[in-house]
Design an enzyme around this catalytic site. Structure first.
Site, PDB file in Angstrom:
ATOM      1  N   LYS A  95      12.795  15.254 -22.706  1.00 49.90           N
ATOM      2  CA  LYS A  95      12.435  15.881 -21.429  1.00 49.90           C
ATOM      3  C   LYS A  95      11.023  16.452 -21.485  1.00 49.90           C
ATOM      4  O   LYS A  95      10.261  16.364 -20.513  1.00 49.90           O
ATOM      5  CB  LYS A  95      13.440  16.983 -21.089  1.00 49.90           C
ATOM      6  N   ARG A 127      49.094   4.806  16.289  1.00 51.91           N
ATOM      7  CA  ARG A 127      48.710   5.844  17.252  1.00 51.91           C
ATOM      8  C   ARG A 127      47.668   5.318  18.252  1.00 51.91           C
ATOM      9  O   ARG A 127      47.157   6.077  19.064  1.00 51.91           O
ATOM     10  CB  ARG A 127      48.162   7.081  16.527  1.00 51.91           C
ATOM     11  N   GLY A 155      41.239   3.941   8.836  1.00 50.74           N
ATOM     12  CA  GLY A 155      40.729   4.082   7.478  1.00 50.74           C
ATOM     13  C   GLY A 155      41.378   3.078   6.539  1.00 50.74           C
ATOM     14  O   GLY A 155      40.782   2.651   5.560  1.00 50.74           O
ATOM     15  N   ASP A 156      42.622   2.719   6.841  1.00 53.21           N
ATOM     16  CA  ASP A 156      43.345   1.769   6.006  1.00 53.21           C
ATOM     17  C   ASP A 156      44.438   1.113   6.839  1.00 53.21           C
ATOM     18  O   ASP A 156      44.581   1.416   8.025  1.00 53.21           O
ATOM     19  CB  ASP A 156      43.951   2.477   4.775  1.00 53.21           C
ATOM     20  N   ASP A 171      48.465   0.711   7.069  1.00 53.22           N
ATOM     21  CA  ASP A 171      49.700   1.341   6.576  1.00 53.22           C
ATOM     22  C   ASP A 171      50.908   0.524   7.009  1.00 53.22           C
ATOM     23  O   ASP A 171      51.289   0.552   8.174  1.00 53.22           O
ATOM     24  CB  ASP A 171      49.817   2.763   7.150  1.00 53.22           C
TER      25      ASP A 171
HETATM   26  N1  DCP Z   1      50.516  11.568   5.935  1.00 52.51           N
HETATM   27  C1  DCP Z   1      50.891  12.908   5.975  1.00 52.51           C
HETATM   28  N2  DCP Z   1      50.322  13.805   5.122  1.00 52.51           N
HETATM   29  C2  DCP Z   1      49.385  13.407   4.261  1.00 52.51           C
HETATM   30  C3  DCP Z   1      48.971  12.060   4.204  1.00 52.51           C
HETATM   31  C4  DCP Z   1      49.564  11.167   5.072  1.00 52.51           C
HETATM   32  O1  DCP Z   1      51.760  13.284   6.764  1.00 52.51           O
HETATM   33  N3  DCP Z   1      48.823  14.295   3.435  1.00 52.51           N
HETATM   34  C5  DCP Z   1      51.124  10.629   6.880  1.00 52.51           C
HETATM   35  C6  DCP Z   1      50.504  10.807   8.241  1.00 52.51           C
HETATM   36  C7  DCP Z   1      49.505   9.710   8.322  1.00 52.51           C
HETATM   37  C8  DCP Z   1      50.198   8.610   7.524  1.00 52.51           C
HETATM   38  O2  DCP Z   1      50.887   9.299   6.490  1.00 52.51           O
HETATM   39  O3  DCP Z   1      49.263   9.324   9.654  1.00 52.51           O
HETATM   40  C9  DCP Z   1      49.241   7.583   6.982  1.00 52.51           C
HETATM   41  O4  DCP Z   1      48.274   8.201   6.157  1.00 52.51           O
HETATM   42  P1  DCP Z   1      46.743   7.803   6.231  1.00 52.51           P
HETATM   43  O5  DCP Z   1      46.053   8.584   5.185  1.00 52.51           O
HETATM   44  O6  DCP Z   1      46.612   6.327   6.144  1.00 52.51           O
HETATM   45  O7  DCP Z   1      46.234   8.371   7.638  1.00 52.51           O
HETATM   46  P2  DCP Z   1      46.066   7.705   9.063  1.00 52.51           P
HETATM   47  O8  DCP Z   1      46.577   6.310   9.069  1.00 52.51           O
HETATM   48  O9  DCP Z   1      46.653   8.637  10.044  1.00 52.51           O
HETATM   49  O10 DCP Z   1      44.499   7.708   9.302  1.00 52.51           O
HETATM   50  P3  DCP Z   1      43.412   6.640   8.761  1.00 52.51           P
HETATM   51  O11 DCP Z   1      42.924   5.880   9.941  1.00 52.51           O
HETATM   52  O12 DCP Z   1      42.335   7.467   8.169  1.00 52.51           O
HETATM   53  O13 DCP Z   1      44.092   5.761   7.753  1.00 52.51           O
HETATM   54 MG    MG Z   2      46.002   4.968   7.633  1.00 54.41          MG
HETATM   55 MN    MN Z   3      47.326   5.100   4.317  1.00 52.24          MN
END
Ligand code: DCP
Ligand code: MG
Ligand code: MN
Length: 351
Positions: free
Chosen positions: A72, A182, A188-189, A191
């Site tokens: 350094k 929803r 984000g992913d 499910d």
């Molecule tokens: N979930 C929950 N509590 C947590 C994590 C998840 O009740 N700590 C439930 C509600 C979420 C669902 O599981 O809607 C799916 O989790 P995700 O992390 O995939 O969240 P989302 O699908 O709602 O949002 P994203 O678009 O970010 O995936």
């Molecule tokens: Mg999700």
């Molecule tokens: Mn998920």
């Protein structure tokens, strides 16, 4: 400017000392005791020198200056600054923390430790931090995994999986829950909730999902495993049988197309007898789930992802029996009815 700095006249190493002192101040901020001590000792050694120390070799021969500090010192003398210090100064620590928290499988305590250890960039972590397999995937595919998935792509990915699943067992039902259910324009992913008529335990679905994972992997759709399938793991409130990983859209999979974006994909196995409760849980959002659970507990009931239970007091001292008595698990609407809350369509469940 440097030329008119009067301290320069006092000690030939004053500029080096000044920069090392800034580093020391920084380590004091983050409570890195070991480095604070090392820097203090090195500074005091430099103060005692009557000529300017310019090379690593020269510095290393002095007392209390190790190999790294010697490097350094040479860097400071030749560039008039220390790269390491630039990092520390030009990025606020909370920004670094926010960056680290976006890595898959990294929570606040891990991220805070890395910041305290002096890591500032993803490259720092790749080079110097011990990483779990999942954290490495999270860093290697950081941009992809932090890019939201357009609704049309979730639909396409979902349809692809459903088609392959139907070939294996036409009676298995797959539904995309989460933010997609929803009605979100991006997710984000992906499910997946997986169920089958007349099933009462997760175990009945495990062989199917194993087979599906194999097929999807072979086809190049699934590209990484983050949480493997554990048929035995059935915590009291935790996930039953689940699989987490990454996938890519097959259409974009040929060599001519742009590099496909890695997407996060989750599978949740649910017996039909628990489907309603699982739907509520996996549709979310998480805040809606929490408020529904709170409401249930206010009514002397318990809601989790397996069902709605009536708390039962039994035994000496009338202690709560762990699960209680199942009231409803199968039917999503029925759970709302028993809780005496107005039915909310999935797209009305944003909190
Ligand atoms: N979930 C929950 N509590 C947590 C994590 C998840 O009740 N700590 C439930 C509600 C979420 C669902 O599981 O809607 C799916 O989790 P995700 O992390 O995939 O969240 P989302 O699908 O709602 O949002 P994203 O678009 O970010 O995936
Ligand atoms: Mg999700
Ligand atoms: Mn998920």
């Amino acid at each position: 400017g440097r030329k008119d700095n009067p301290t320069q006249l006092q000690n030939p190493n004053s500029r080096t000392i000044e920069i090392l002192q800034s580093m020391c101040d920084y380590y004091t901020q983050i409570n890195d005791h070991w480095r604070i001590l090392a820097y203090r000792k090195a500074i005091s050694t430099l103060r005692r020198q009557t000529s300017k120390v310019t090379t690593e070799e020269e510095a290393y021969t002095l007392p209390s200056i190790g190999k790294r500090l010697a490097m350094k010192i040479e860097e400071i003398v030749s560039t008039d600054k220390l790269r390491r210090l630039d990092y520390a100064n030009d990025k606020p620590l909370d920004q670094v923390l926010a960056l680290f928290l976006k890595i898959y499988d990294v929570g606040t305590s891990r991220a805070n430790k890395w910041v305290a250890q002096g890591f500032r960039t993803l490259q720092d972590l790749k080079d110097k931090a011990p990483l779990t397999t999942n954290q490495r995937i999270g860093i290697d595919h950081f941009d992809d995994l932090n890019t939201r998935i357009p609704r049309s792509e979730v639909t396409a990915l979902g349809d692809y999986v459903k088609k392959e699943a139907a070939k294996l067992d036409p009676d298995v039902e797959l539904l995309v829950g989460g933010s997609y259910r929803r009605g979100s324009e991006s997710s984000g992913d992906i499910d997946f909730i997986v169920t089958k008529k007349d099933t009462t335990s997760v175990g009945e679905l495990v062989p199917f999902l194993k087979e599906l994972i194999d097929v999807l992997t072979e086809k190049g759709f699934l590209v990484a495993t983050l949480a493997a399938l554990h048929s035995s793991r059935q915590g009291k409130d935790g996930p039953g049988s689940k699989w987490h990983g990454c996938c890519v859209l097959p259409a974009s999979n040929d060599a001519a197309a742009a590099k496909p974006i890695w997407r996060r994909i989750d599978f949740l196995l649910v017996p039909e007898s628990e489907y309603g409760a699982a739907l509520i849980y996996f549709t979310g959002n998480d805040i809606f789930n929490r408020s529904l659970r709170l409401l249930a507990s206010k009514k002397g009931m318990r809601l989790n992802q397996r069902g709605l239970y009536r708390e039962v007091m039994r035994g000496p001292g009338r202690v709560k029996v762990r699960e209680g008595e199942l009231v409803e698990g199968r039917d999503e609407k029925r759970i709302f009815e028993v809780l005496d809350v107005k039915w909310r369509e999935p797209w009305e469940r944003w909190c």
